[in-house]
Design a protein around this motif. Structure first.
Motif, PDB file in Angstrom:
ATOM      1  N   VAL A  20      11.807  10.521  -9.968  1.00  0.00           N
ATOM      2  CA  VAL A  20      11.903   9.945  -8.624  1.00  0.00           C
ATOM      3  C   VAL A  20      12.693   8.634  -8.751  1.00  0.00           C
ATOM      4  O   VAL A  20      12.371   7.789  -9.588  1.00  0.00           O
ATOM      5  N   ASP A  21      13.731   8.486  -7.928  1.00  0.00           N
ATOM      6  CA  ASP A  21      14.643   7.340  -8.046  1.00  0.00           C
ATOM      7  C   ASP A  21      13.977   5.985  -7.845  1.00  0.00           C
ATOM      8  O   ASP A  21      14.141   5.085  -8.647  1.00  0.00           O
ATOM      9  N   ARG A  26       7.823   6.050  -7.090  1.00  0.00           N
ATOM     10  CA  ARG A  26       7.282   6.644  -8.321  1.00  0.00           C
ATOM     11  C   ARG A  26       5.849   6.141  -8.546  1.00  0.00           C
ATOM     12  O   ARG A  26       4.946   6.914  -8.843  1.00  0.00           O
ATOM     13  N   GLU A  27       5.644   4.849  -8.353  1.00  0.00           N
ATOM     14  CA  GLU A  27       4.306   4.256  -8.488  1.00  0.00           C
ATOM     15  C   GLU A  27       3.334   4.877  -7.473  1.00  0.00           C
ATOM     16  O   GLU A  27       2.200   5.216  -7.816  1.00  0.00           O
ATOM     17  N   ARG A  77       9.530  12.353  -1.376  1.00  0.00           N
ATOM     18  CA  ARG A  77      10.928  12.609  -1.004  1.00  0.00           C
ATOM     19  C   ARG A  77      11.678  11.291  -0.824  1.00  0.00           C
ATOM     20  O   ARG A  77      11.083  10.233  -0.736  1.00  0.00           O
ATOM     21  N   LYS A  78      13.001  11.393  -0.756  1.00  0.00           N
ATOM     22  CA  LYS A  78      13.843  10.196  -0.664  1.00  0.00           C
ATOM     23  C   LYS A  78      13.495   9.319   0.541  1.00  0.00           C
ATOM     24  O   LYS A  78      13.293   8.119   0.401  1.00  0.00           O
ATOM     25  N   ALA A  79      13.403   9.918   1.709  1.00  0.00           N
ATOM     26  CA  ALA A  79      13.150   9.137   2.922  1.00  0.00           C
ATOM     27  C   ALA A  79      11.682   8.720   3.045  1.00  0.00           C
ATOM     28  O   ALA A  79      11.368   7.550   3.215  1.00  0.00           O
TER      29      ALA A  79
END
Length: 140
Positions: A20-21, A26-27, A77-79
Motif C-alpha cells: 500500500v503506497d 498502511r498503518e 484503496r487509494k482514495a
C-alpha cells in the motif's frame, strides 16, 4: 456462465498491505487487520487482488446465481478504505449512525482513516454482519 472475479486466493495479506503506497493507510490497514481478526475470529485471506476477507459463506440467489464471499472484509484503496459488511440488515444502518465520518455505497462503507471512526462501533458492525449472514445462509 458468469465467472466470479472475487475469489479467495493464496496471496499474502501482509505482502499486500506492505505494498500500500501511503504509510498512513498502511498503518490503518494493519490496525484494521488486528480488529477484524480479533473480532471475527477468522484468519485474514486475500479475495481477488485487493480485498482482505474474513470467514466465508456460500450464497445462492433466487436467480440461480451463487458463489462464495467473505463474511466481512476491507480494502485499503487509494482514495478511501472500503469496509465490507452484510447489506440488507437494518441493524447495520442503526450502527452506522454512531460510526463516525463515513460514506456508504451499495455494498461498502467508505472511510478516509481510522481516526474518523469509533472502533467499538466497527467491532459491533463486524459481529452483526457475521451473525446476520450466518442466519441468512445457515448451511455454511
Amino acid at each position: 456462465m458468469y465467472e466470479l472475479k472475487t475469489k479467495e486466493t493464496d496471496s499474502s495479506v501482509i505482502e499486500f498491505i506492505e505494498n500500500v503506497d501511503s504509510p498512513k493507510k498502511r498503518e490503518d490497514a494493519y490496525k484494521l487487520l488486528d480488529i477484524f481478526t480479533e473480532t471475527s475470529g477468522y484468519e485474514a485471506k486475500m479475495w481477488g487482488p485487493s480485498i482482505i476477507g474474513f470467514g466465508k459463506y456460500h450464497y445462492k440467489y433466487d436467480s440461480g446465481h451463487e458463489g462464495d464471499a467473505p463474511l466481512v472484509g476491507f480494502s485499503p484503496r487509494k482514495a478511501k478504505i472500503s469496509l465490507y459488511f452484510a447489506t440488507g440488515d437494518t441493524k447495520r444502518e442503526e450502527l452506522l449512525k454512531d460510526f463516525g465520518k463515513h460514506t456508504t455505497g451499495k455494498a461498502c462503507v467508505y472511510i478516509n482513516k481510522m481516526a474518523d471512526i469509533d472502533e467499538d462501533v466497527l467491532k459491533a458492525l463486524i459481529t452483526q454482519s457475521i451473525t446476520f449472514l450466518k442466519e441468512m445462509y445457515p448451511e455454511n
